[in-house]
Each structure stands twice: as C-alpha cells, then as structure tokens.
Write an enzyme that holds these catalytic residues in place. Structure first.
Site, PDB file in Angstrom:
ATOM      1  N   HIS A   1      11.290  33.031  91.020  1.00  0.00           N
ATOM      2  CA  HIS A   1      11.798  34.136  91.868  1.00  0.00           C
ATOM      3  C   HIS A   1      13.184  33.753  92.374  1.00  0.00           C
ATOM      4  O   HIS A   1      13.322  32.914  93.261  1.00  0.00           O
ATOM      5  CB  HIS A   1      10.868  34.384  93.062  1.00  0.00           C
TER       6      HIS A   1
ATOM      7  N   HIS B   1      17.423  35.142  93.188  1.00  0.00           N
ATOM      8  CA  HIS B   1      18.539  36.101  93.258  1.00  0.00           C
ATOM      9  C   HIS B   1      19.827  35.342  92.957  1.00  0.00           C
ATOM     10  O   HIS B   1      20.109  34.333  93.611  1.00  0.00           O
ATOM     11  CB  HIS B   1      18.664  36.696  94.664  1.00  0.00           C
TER      12      HIS B   1
ATOM     13  N   ARG C   1      22.766  37.429  92.161  1.00  0.00           N
ATOM     14  CA  ARG C   1      23.835  38.445  92.346  1.00  0.00           C
ATOM     15  C   ARG C   1      24.704  38.539  91.085  1.00  0.00           C
ATOM     16  O   ARG C   1      24.365  38.042  90.034  1.00  0.00           O
ATOM     17  CB  ARG C   1      24.713  38.124  93.577  1.00  0.00           C
TER      18      ARG C   1
ATOM     19  N   ASN D   1      17.664  43.315  92.128  1.00  0.00           N
ATOM     20  CA  ASN D   1      18.148  44.161  93.231  1.00  0.00           C
ATOM     21  C   ASN D   1      19.664  44.053  93.431  1.00  0.00           C
ATOM     22  O   ASN D   1      20.160  43.723  94.504  1.00  0.00           O
ATOM     23  CB  ASN D   1      17.400  43.852  94.544  1.00  0.00           C
TER      24      ASN D   1
ATOM     25  N   LYS E   1       9.820  44.665  88.990  1.00  0.00           N
ATOM     26  CA  LYS E   1       9.750  44.320  90.417  1.00  0.00           C
ATOM     27  C   LYS E   1       9.555  45.579  91.251  1.00  0.00           C
ATOM     28  O   LYS E   1      10.299  46.547  91.107  1.00  0.00           O
ATOM     29  CB  LYS E   1      11.056  43.623  90.839  1.00  0.00           C
TER      30      LYS E   1
ATOM     31  N   HIS F   1       7.134  42.858  96.255  1.00  0.00           N
ATOM     32  CA  HIS F   1       7.565  42.511  97.615  1.00  0.00           C
ATOM     33  C   HIS F   1       6.540  43.163  98.536  1.00  0.00           C
ATOM     34  O   HIS F   1       6.560  44.372  98.733  1.00  0.00           O
ATOM     35  CB  HIS F   1       8.981  43.039  97.893  1.00  0.00           C
TER      36      HIS F   1
ATOM     37  N   HIS G   1       6.774  35.545  97.416  1.00  0.00           N
ATOM     38  CA  HIS G   1       7.099  34.884  98.693  1.00  0.00           C
ATOM     39  C   HIS G   1       6.047  35.103  99.784  1.00  0.00           C
ATOM     40  O   HIS G   1       6.300  35.743 100.792  1.00  0.00           O
ATOM     41  CB  HIS G   1       8.493  35.289  99.188  1.00  0.00           C
TER      42      HIS G   1
ATOM     43  N   LEU H   1      13.354  37.851 104.477  1.00  0.00           N
ATOM     44  CA  LEU H   1      12.213  38.773 104.465  1.00  0.00           C
ATOM     45  C   LEU H   1      11.307  38.454 103.283  1.00  0.00           C
ATOM     46  O   LEU H   1      11.821  38.212 102.187  1.00  0.00           O
ATOM     47  CB  LEU H   1      12.698  40.224 104.383  1.00  0.00           C
TER      48      LEU H   1
ATOM     49  N   ASP I   1      13.079  32.301  95.935  1.00  0.00           N
ATOM     50  CA  ASP I   1      13.669  33.472  96.594  1.00  0.00           C
ATOM     51  C   ASP I   1      15.042  33.119  97.165  1.00  0.00           C
ATOM     52  O   ASP I   1      15.477  33.697  98.156  1.00  0.00           O
ATOM     53  CB  ASP I   1      12.763  34.037  97.687  1.00  0.00           C
TER      54      ASP I   1
ATOM     55  N   HIS J   1      23.971  35.204 100.482  1.00  0.00           N
ATOM     56  CA  HIS J   1      24.824  36.222 101.112  1.00  0.00           C
ATOM     57  C   HIS J   1      26.040  35.478 101.638  1.00  0.00           C
ATOM     58  O   HIS J   1      25.921  34.321 102.054  1.00  0.00           O
ATOM     59  CB  HIS J   1      24.114  36.875 102.303  1.00  0.00           C
TER      60      HIS J   1
ATOM     61  N   ALA K   1      19.353  39.589 105.315  1.00  0.00           N
ATOM     62  CA  ALA K   1      18.161  38.751 105.119  1.00  0.00           C
ATOM     63  C   ALA K   1      18.314  37.934 103.849  1.00  0.00           C
ATOM     64  O   ALA K   1      18.697  38.466 102.805  1.00  0.00           O
ATOM     65  CB  ALA K   1      16.925  39.632 105.013  1.00  0.00           C
TER      66      ALA K   1
HETATM   67  O1  DOR Z   1      15.302  37.733 102.507  1.00  0.00           O
HETATM   68  C1  DOR Z   1      15.343  38.353 101.465  1.00  0.00           C
HETATM   69  N1  DOR Z   1      16.486  38.476 100.762  1.00  0.00           N
HETATM   70  N2  DOR Z   1      14.224  38.932 101.035  1.00  0.00           N
HETATM   71  C2  DOR Z   1      14.232  39.753  99.978  1.00  0.00           C
HETATM   72  O2  DOR Z   1      13.199  40.282  99.650  1.00  0.00           O
HETATM   73  C3  DOR Z   1      15.487  40.074  99.264  1.00  0.00           C
HETATM   74  C4  DOR Z   1      16.472  39.010  99.455  1.00  0.00           C
HETATM   75  C5  DOR Z   1      17.879  39.421  99.039  1.00  0.00           C
HETATM   76  O3  DOR Z   1      18.040  40.005  97.962  1.00  0.00           O
HETATM   77  O4  DOR Z   1      18.803  39.137  99.774  1.00  0.00           O
HETATM   78 ZN    ZN Z   2      13.515  37.980  96.576  1.00  0.00          ZN
END
Ligand code: DOR
Ligand code: ZN
Length: 344
Positions: free
Chosen positions: A13, A15, A17, A41, A99, A136, A174, A219, A247, A251, A263
C-alpha cells in the site's frame, strides 16, 4: 554487530504521487522494496487501464537506474466505473486491484463511492474476474466521531460487502482498531489487511499530547494505546492475513504545517527500519520476514521475491526533510534517531 537479513519485501500500500514529488520519493521505496501496490488517488484519479499504464511508465522513469523495482498498479473505483474497464483490468498483467474510497473519506477521494450498495454490480464483476478490492474502511458521516469511523464502517458496510461477495478477495487497508483486527481474523481466507508503521509505533498522544504534530496526522487517524497493542499483536502473530503496507503518503511540508493540514505520514525513507523497531519492541523480529516479504505476495498471487535485504543494528538520525528547497517533505521521525539501518 547485530544484523537481520530477510527476503526482499514488498509494500502492499503506497502513495508516490506524480511530478516532482514522485522523483523525490521513488528512490526511497525502490531501495527498500522489490514491488509496491500503487494507490490511484491522483488528481485526477487513475480510473482507466490506459491511465494506469501511463502512470506506470512515469513511475519507472523515476526509479534510479541501478535499482530493480516493479510498480503494481491499481484503479480507482467510482460510481461510473464500467464493467468493460474491469474486464480490461483483469486482462492486464499490470493491474492488480481496484481501490474503494468512500467519497470524501480522505485525500483525493472526491471521486470515490457515495453509495456502496449502488456499486454492488461492480463488486460482483470484481469477484467474477477475481480482482482484489482494496478498501479504505471509514464512514464519511460528519456526525460520526473521527475516532469511530473505522469501527462504524465495519458494522455498516464491510460486513455487508463480505457477506454478499464471499469469493471477493478484499484487503482492508491500514487497520487502526481492535474491531478491524477481529473482523479480519474472523473472516475467510479471502479477506486480509495491511498495517502501517505509524499505527504500530504510535498512539494518538503522538498527534495531540504536548503540542499538535501534523506529521503524525493520517487517515484513518491513529487511535488509543489499546488499539496499537492489538495491531502489534496481529502484525507479529505470523497470521498471513496481516501484511506490510506502509501507506506512505507524501505531502509537501507546507501543506502539512498549516491551519488545515493534509492527512498522510511519509514513511518510505525508512519503512523497514520503522517496522523493525516495532517488531523488536514486541520481541518478534523473527516474524518480520513473513509480514514484510511473504504474506502480501501470497495474497496477491505473486511469486515471492528472491533477493534479500539486510538491516544493521546501527543508530542513525533521520534528516529533517527530503526534496528540493521550497518543496520539501518532512519524513516520519524527522531529526529523531532510529535503531536499525538498511544496508545499501
Ligand atoms: O492519511 C492518508 N493519506 N490516508 C489516506 O487514506 C490517503 C493518504 C493520502 O493520499 O495522502
Ligand atoms: Zn493510502
């Protein structure tokens, strides 16, 4: 010196970007993991096979030439996903799952699913084509306390999905609560779960006690200590239903350290080191390899990796930030000492 060598692990899992952030974070993951399940996402979300294949190419471009890394792509399920797209995904060797984000649950989830019952025909198609559904698991009801959203989702939606689609492979992503652990333990072998390093290492005091710490905000939100203890027990139990999914969710620091921060915890820079700390604290380092390198691959029906990675018991200090001036990412445990270090 104490060392720990395990089969090369996978992150189930992740991310990464796109654009500049991708270039900053991809070397971190490619150094640690052979493969990763890539979350869809983006803005706009990755909803078609064609978009996922283009994204896959962009990811491969960001992998340092000396490293061998395979992105495992996923598609973002929406109310308007077509049966035809699911068939195409099932036929592609590059797409490994869909997802499901409840609309509004988290970062870039606006295109998510508002009415889960309405997408049951799509879930039937995923079941038929044997494509895993990654969930999720949080309700989005404003009236629901943020610390209860996972537990309520299990009662109101997850149990229903599991009952209606007994052959659907599901990863509850998660996990953060005792209730979620119990649900997964009681379910059939088709239902598994990922657990992040932050939910194994921290309880909610890490976000709120002694000052507000935006880099611990993700989250589903980190819960109280009793839940953390259950998660550690599940992750270190040797039960193949529980496997590694960081996860890691980068950011920009400026978007975390602000009045309304995003988050997501960034953990890819030291994912294995963070898990090693959690497993060592539980006196269960011998269980790390199954969790990190075997159970996820088995669930996704991928061959287990053949190479190895070695962790050394050497203290090092996590840098304050990664990336270019003005567009930096603050990692989990920034400026703090970690006990384990991954060898190059
Ligand atoms: O904290 C999180 N950030 N939870 C998620 O489900 C998505 C993720 C994000 O893409 O930033
Ligand atoms: Zn995630």
């Amino acid at each position: 010196m104490k060392t720990l060598t395990i089969t090369k692990p996978d992150d189930l899992h992740l991310h990464v970007r796109n654009g500049a952030i991708l270039k900053t974070v991809m070397p971190h993951t490619a150094r640690q993991f052979a493969r990763a399940i890539i979350m869809p996402n983006l803005k706009p979300p990755v909803t078609t096979v064609a978009q996922a294949l283009a994204y896959r190419e962009e990811i491969l471009q960001a992998v340092p030439a000396e490293l061998d890394f395979t992105p495992l792509m996923t598609l973002y399920l929406t109310g308007s996903t077509s049966v035809d797209e699911i068939k195409k995904a099932a036929a592609s060797e590059y797409i490994h799952a869909f997802k499901l984000y409840p609309a509004g649950a988290t970062t870039n989830s606006d295109s998510g699913v508002a009415d889960i019952k309405a997408i049951f025909p799509l879930l039937a198609t995923l079941e038929k084509y044997d494509l895993p559904l990654l969930i999720h698991g949080e309700v989005t009801d404003d009236a629901c306390d943020i610390f209860d959203r996972e537990r309520v989702f299990i009662d109101t939606s997850l149990a229903d999905i599991a009952d209606n689609f007994p052959g659907l492979r599901i990863v509850v992503e998660h996990l953060t609560t005792t209730e979620a652990v119990q649900f997964v333990q009681a379910a059939g072998a088709n239902i598994a779960a990922t657990i992040t390093p932050q939910h194994l290492l921290f309880n909610r005091n890490a976000i709120l006690a002694g000052g507000i710490r935006p880099h611990h905000y993700c989250l589903p939100i980190i819960k109280r200590e009793s839940h953390r203890l259950t998660l550690v027990e599940a992750a270190t139990s040797g039960n193949p239903k529980f496997f590694l999914g960081t996860d890691s969710a980068p950011h920009l620091t400026s978007l975390k350290e602000t009045a309304c921060g995003c988050a997501g915890c960034y953990s890819a820079h030291a994912a294995l080191e963070l898990y090693a700390e959690a497993f060592e604290q539980a006196d269960a380092l011998d269980k790390l390899e199954g969790f990190a390198s075997f159970y996820g691959a088995d669930f996704y029906r991928l061959p287990r990796n053949t190479g190895t990675v070695t962790l050394e018991k050497t203290a090092w200090t996590v840098p304050p930030e990664y990336g270019e001036n003005g567009s930096t990412i603050t990692p989990l445990k920034a400026n703090e000492e970690l006990r384990w270090k991954l060898n190059d």
